[in-house]
Scaffold this active site. Structure first.
Site, PDB file in Angstrom:
ATOM      1  N   LYS A 114       0.831  -1.205   0.000  1.00 31.00           N
ATOM      2  CA  LYS A 114       0.000   0.000   0.000  1.00 31.00           C
ATOM      3  C   LYS A 114       0.866   1.257   0.000  1.00 31.00           C
ATOM      4  O   LYS A 114       0.637   2.184  -0.787  1.00 31.00           O
ATOM      5  CB  LYS A 114      -0.932   0.010   1.212  1.00 31.00           C
ATOM      6  CG  LYS A 114      -1.888   1.208   1.244  1.00 31.00           C
ATOM      7  CD  LYS A 114      -2.593   1.323   2.568  1.00 31.00           C
ATOM      8  CE  LYS A 114      -1.662   1.898   3.616  1.00 31.00           C
ATOM      9  NZ  LYS A 114      -2.343   2.202   4.898  1.00 31.00           N
ATOM     10  N   ASP A 170      -6.364   1.261   1.098  1.00 34.40           N
ATOM     11  CA  ASP A 170      -6.391   1.401   2.555  1.00 34.40           C
ATOM     12  C   ASP A 170      -7.774   0.992   3.050  1.00 34.40           C
ATOM     13  O   ASP A 170      -8.587   0.449   2.296  1.00 34.40           O
ATOM     14  CB  ASP A 170      -6.043   2.831   2.977  1.00 34.40           C
ATOM     15  CG  ASP A 170      -7.112   3.845   2.574  1.00 34.40           C
ATOM     16  OD1 ASP A 170      -8.027   3.487   1.805  1.00 34.40           O
ATOM     17  OD2 ASP A 170      -7.035   4.990   3.044  1.00 34.40           O
TER      18      ASP A 170
END
Length: 223
Positions: free
Chosen positions: A120, A138
């Site tokens: 991420k 997220d």
């Protein structure tokens, strides 16, 4: 959602916010990388408060190494998991100085080898710093992808892979910013604000959240 609905979905988000950007504050690629590492399990607001003074003092990996782990902790002690994060930031800064001439590598796979940098974080850096069409999933994007039917998946990677396949070309670079902001301010975790959502008719979430009583009363009186 079908292809036409997805195009409409992003068209509306783009019209409402033509130039979305991260809410993290930074001055260069390295500071962005540090801010994203610090933002894990923390809010952007909290990270910004901690890094404003830090980033006035530290602009490069070499300066971070010179500051040292204890010096960094003093700046970021208000952020959750600050001990582990300080250790990782110093370690990744040492690697950038030693192996990359102090530069942030423009390669997602290389980025994920740095301490504290997962997929991420690497996706955020590749997108925000280098303009790559990556999708950093997220908690907000995971929720929006599943709740709306845009990109359902049981894991962040599954949602990312769906977005890779489904997001139309004109919207790919900014898609993750639109989705994060939509999840943060409209499609909230506990109570999505469906009554003011600009893509509500495209979303499969049911039942739609009604407006709070005071807003409903105001709308009724206005009508």
């Amino acid at each position: 959602m079908n292809r036409d609905q997805i195009f409409d979905f992003f068209s509306r988000l783009a019209e409402a916010n033509p130039a979305p950007r991260t809410e993290l504050e930074y001055g260069n690629d390295y500071q962005l990388l540090v801010a994203v590492v610090l933002s894990a399990q923390a809010t952007d607001i909290g990270v910004n408060k901690a890094t404003r003074a830090l980033f006035r003092e530290v602009e490069t990996p070499a300066q971070m190494v010179a500051l040292g782990e204890e010096g960094l902790k003093a700046h970021i002690k208000t952020i959750g998991l600050y001990n582990a994060k300080a250790k990782n930031v110093i370690a990744l800064s040492e690697i950038l100085v030693r192996d990359f001439d102090g530069k942030v590598p423009q390669d997602r796979d290389v980025l994920t080898t740095l301490p504290g940098v997962g997929r991420k974080t690497a996706n955020v850096v590749m997108n925000t710093a280098f303009g790559q069409e990556t999708f950093a999933v997220d908690t907000h994007i995971f929720r929006v992808g599943n709740r709306t039917g845009l990109a359902p998946g049981r894991t962040p990677l599954a949602v990312e892979q769906k977005l890779e396949k489904r997001v139309p070309g004109p919207f790919r670079r900014d898609a993750h910013h639109w989705l994060i902001l939509h999840g943060r301010y409209v499609c909230k975790a506990r109570r999505p604000e469906c009554w003011r959502c600009i893509v509500v008719d495209l979303c499969r979430y049911k039942p739609k959240t009604p407006p709070p009583p005071q807003k409903a009363a105001a709308a009724a009186s206005a009508g």
